[in-house]
Design an enzyme around this catalytic site. Structure first.
Site, PDB file in Angstrom:
ATOM      1  N   LYS A 167      66.656  29.287 128.180  1.00 43.39           N
ATOM      2  CA  LYS A 167      65.821  30.390 127.669  1.00 43.39           C
ATOM      3  C   LYS A 167      65.653  30.237 126.159  1.00 43.39           C
ATOM      4  O   LYS A 167      66.591  30.463 125.400  1.00 43.39           O
ATOM      5  CB  LYS A 167      66.456  31.753 127.957  1.00 43.39           C
ATOM      6  CG  LYS A 167      65.565  32.890 127.466  1.00 43.39           C
ATOM      7  CD  LYS A 167      66.261  34.219 127.417  1.00 43.39           C
ATOM      8  CE  LYS A 167      66.325  34.836 126.048  1.00 43.39           C
ATOM      9  NZ  LYS A 167      65.111  34.845 125.236  1.00 43.39           N
ATOM     10  N   GLY A 219      73.142  32.463 118.270  1.00 47.77           N
ATOM     11  CA  GLY A 219      72.415  33.672 117.866  1.00 47.77           C
ATOM     12  C   GLY A 219      73.329  34.603 117.104  1.00 47.77           C
ATOM     13  O   GLY A 219      74.310  34.161 116.488  1.00 47.77           O
ATOM     14  N   GLY A 224      76.397  37.574 120.869  1.00 45.69           N
ATOM     15  CA  GLY A 224      77.389  36.563 121.228  1.00 45.69           C
ATOM     16  C   GLY A 224      78.605  37.178 121.902  1.00 45.69           C
ATOM     17  O   GLY A 224      79.117  36.645 122.894  1.00 45.69           O
ATOM     18  N   GLU A 237      77.722  29.840 119.016  1.00 48.73           N
ATOM     19  CA  GLU A 237      77.495  29.530 117.599  1.00 48.73           C
ATOM     20  C   GLU A 237      76.838  30.756 117.005  1.00 48.73           C
ATOM     21  O   GLU A 237      75.689  31.055 117.319  1.00 48.73           O
ATOM     22  CB  GLU A 237      76.549  28.326 117.442  1.00 48.73           C
ATOM     23  CG  GLU A 237      77.071  27.015 117.967  1.00 48.73           C
ATOM     24  CD  GLU A 237      78.275  26.506 117.207  1.00 48.73           C
ATOM     25  OE1 GLU A 237      78.613  27.067 116.140  1.00 48.73           O
ATOM     26  OE2 GLU A 237      78.900  25.558 117.704  1.00 48.73           O
ATOM     27  N   CYS A 240      71.742  29.452 109.820  1.00 47.57           N
ATOM     28  CA  CYS A 240      73.135  29.919 109.953  1.00 47.57           C
ATOM     29  C   CYS A 240      73.965  29.341 108.829  1.00 47.57           C
ATOM     30  O   CYS A 240      74.987  29.897 108.443  1.00 47.57           O
ATOM     31  CB  CYS A 240      73.745  29.455 111.258  1.00 47.57           C
ATOM     32  SG  CYS A 240      72.784  29.874 112.669  1.00 47.57           S
ATOM     33  N   GLU A 244      76.019  39.177 107.267  1.00 45.32           N
ATOM     34  CA  GLU A 244      74.955  38.168 107.322  1.00 45.32           C
ATOM     35  C   GLU A 244      73.590  38.848 107.214  1.00 45.32           C
ATOM     36  O   GLU A 244      73.264  39.735 108.000  1.00 45.32           O
ATOM     37  CB  GLU A 244      75.029  37.383 108.636  1.00 45.32           C
ATOM     38  CG  GLU A 244      74.040  36.239 108.655  1.00 45.32           C
ATOM     39  CD  GLU A 244      74.129  35.391 109.908  1.00 45.32           C
ATOM     40  OE1 GLU A 244      74.121  35.950 111.007  1.00 45.32           O
ATOM     41  OE2 GLU A 244      74.196  34.153 109.774  1.00 45.32           O
TER      42      GLU A 244
HETATM   43  C1  UN1 Z   1      71.438  26.661 112.127  1.00 48.42           C
HETATM   44  O1  UN1 Z   1      71.014  27.235 111.156  1.00 48.42           O
HETATM   45  O2  UN1 Z   1      71.849  27.298 113.110  1.00 48.42           O
HETATM   46  O3  UN1 Z   1      72.927  22.079 108.860  1.00 48.42           O
HETATM   47  C2  UN1 Z   1      71.445  25.182 112.305  1.00 48.42           C
HETATM   48  C3  UN1 Z   1      71.792  22.545 108.904  1.00 48.42           C
HETATM   49  C4  UN1 Z   1      70.893  22.161 110.062  1.00 48.42           C
HETATM   50  C5  UN1 Z   1      71.225  22.958 111.279  1.00 48.42           C
HETATM   51  C6  UN1 Z   1      71.292  24.436 111.042  1.00 48.42           C
HETATM   52  N1  UN1 Z   1      71.061  20.758 110.336  1.00 48.42           N
HETATM   53  O4  UN1 Z   1      71.373  23.304 108.053  1.00 48.42           O
END
Ligand code: UN1
Length: 492
Positions: free
Chosen positions: A174, A227, A232, A249, A283, A383
């Site tokens: 999804k 997400g 999560g 994650e 992230c 965040e």
């Molecule tokens: C994310 O933001 O979930 O290291 C992944 C990085 C990218 C991946 C980010 N290669 O910023």
């Protein structure tokens, strides 16, 4: 032109059993790009049936052959990189250079993990008895339910899908409703690469219907979710109820520590890239700069000046540094946090507002924002997922590390220093899954594990040498060729 997509079930682009659709819009200008079906619970069941049927033959397919399909898909993605890069910039809003980089990340991971099909390593282990042999083998967990976010609409699906496929799992996928186009294009590349029907199925739709059913369904043996932390936790408890494997994650509040001996020009470039690249919607984005008091005032003045010089605008314009944020909801959340920062009496140094006027009115643009904050303020702890940087002052390395660690998350971190002893100490001291020395918090490479500690996640690390851990079970095998009953721990 508005493209119409279907679900992908059992090797066919299919209609939903429901009647509803949703639109995908370009956050730069509100243009409607595509229409997707809002999948139903029955659609998830159809996808799961297909995945169940396809599992035994896919499990029996040699891993190297599974890898070959993934490698062919990587080659197809490479041919389509220009088109996909532009499409990604329009769907997600990240600037086109970063969008192309993300497509490259998917290609890189597919190439990398395809080779894993020629390893899928187990161990041979000594046994305590004569004429006996012991080893471990890896077997696929079963059906994988993969739920992915809008901020990396092709790279993150590629990590999960590539690793699950090479491991021998079949999949119900999804993609995020904000960015399903790149997810669908990834599925197309695998279809064109010759993936057998039913091995990969895609159901688009809401988290509360499609996501929930995937997370709850007993046929799904492994759930991999990227997400927000609240969702999560819900996914984790769905998996816990039936003891499914769950990989999560989640968020980050990633610090860059800048010490007084650092190369400040190098750090400046890295901070701008990590804090405002992808409009702060990674992230791994840097949302806290922990600045040594000896260089605090001078560096901060320069940082504000450089930040104000960033060009915000259309992600397809190659001269633009920062694109829009993903949509209305995202924009409102970021602006709310900016208000919280002001209420907390953090000092706003630049930005802090939505951009309006020519070229901005139809999109979701927020000017790159810097606050001088205190470590216990909400803007320095929670965040935000946008172009908002909190700057915090530290009197020493020790204090900087204390501040860095005093948040619920631990994904990425960075320290700029020329002192090699301090750099190596930081590797041990900072609580995060990834640490950079003299480089920004973003830009992880696919051949290293990716993931975090504390509330950032749980389960096996994605990507890298650990990618297949999430999707394989390890079986221990004992072969006794002595021809008699040997009793471990008892036979002398
Ligand atoms: C994310 O933001 O979930 O290291 C992944 C990085 C990218 C991946 C980010 N290669 O910023």
């Amino acid at each position: 032109m508005v493209e119409e997509y279907g679900l992908y079930i059992n090797g066919k682009w299919a209609e939903s059993t429901g009647e509803k659709f949703f639109d995908v819009t370009n956050p730069a200008n509100g243009e409607v790009l595509a229409r997707f079906p809002s999948g139903t619970v029955e659609d998830v069941h159809r996808a799961l049936e297909a995945a169940k049927e396809a599992f035994p033959p896919w499990k029996r397919t040699p891993p190297a052959k599974r890898g070959e399909v993934v490698l062919r898909a990587a080659q197809i993605l490479r041919q389509r990189k220009d088109e996909l890069g532009k499409l990604l910039a329009r769907e997600n809003g990240k600037i086109v250079a970063e969008a192309r980089g993300e497509v490259q990340e998917a290609i890189d991971f597919f190439e990398y993990i395809a080779g894993e099909g020629r390893r899928l390593l187990g161990e041979t282990v000594a046994t305590e008895l004569p004429d006996k042999f012991a080893m471990t083998v890896r077997l696929p967990v079963g059906i994988a339910g993969l739920i992915t976010p809008w901020n990396f609409p092709i790279a993150i699906p590629s990590w999960k899908i590539g690793a699950a496929l090479v491991s021998g799992c079949t999949i119900v996928f999804k993609p995020a409703s904000g960015t399903p186009i790149l997810g669908a294009r990834l599925v197309s590349a695998l279809e064109d690469a010759g993936l057998p029907p039913g091995v990969l199925n895609m159901v688009t739709g809401s988290g509360s219907v499609v996501g929930q059913e995937i997370a709850n369904h007993p046929l799904v043996s492994v759930i991999s979710f990227t997400g927000g932390v609240d969702t999560g936790k819900q996914v984790y408890s769905c998996g816990a109820a039936r003891l499914a494997n769950v990989g999560l994650e989640l968020g980050g509040k990633n610090p860059i520590i800048l010490l007084e001996d650092a190369d400040q020009d190098l750090a400046m470039e890295g901070i701008l890239f990590a804090a405002f690249g992808t409009a702060g919607q990674r992230c791994t984005a840097c949302s806290r700069l922990i600045l040594h008091k000896k260089i605090y005032d001078e560096f901060l003045d320069d940082l504000v000046e450089e930040t104000e010089a960033l060009k915000v605008g259309d992600p397809l314009d190659p001269s633009v540094d920062v694109g829009p944020v993903k949509g209305k909801e995202q924009e409102e959340k970021i602006l709310r946090y900016i208000e919280i920062g002001k209420e907390e009496k953090a000092k706003l140094l630049c930005g802090g507002h939505k951009l309006t006027g020519d070229g901005y009115d139809l999109g979701h643009y927020i000017s790159p924002t810097i606050f001088e904050a205190k470590p216990d303020m909400r803007i320095a702890k929670e965040e935000i997922f946008g172009p908002v940087l909190s700057v915090l002052k530290a009197g020493s390395y020790e204090e900087a590390v204390r501040i860095a660690n005093d948040v619920e998350y631990g994904l990425s971190s960075s320290i700029y220093t020329k002192n090699v002893n301090i750099a190596f100490r930081a590797i041990q001291d900072i609580e995060s899954g990834i640490t950079y020395i003299n480089a920004p918090t973003i830009g992880a490479e696919v051949q290293l594990p990716f993931g975090g500690v504390k509330n950032t996640g749980s389960g096996a690390r994605e990507a890298g040498t650990t990618a297949i851990d999430e999707f394989t079970e390890i079986k221990s095998v004992y072969v006794d060729y002595s021809g008699r009953l040997q009793k471990a721990q008892i036979t002398e």
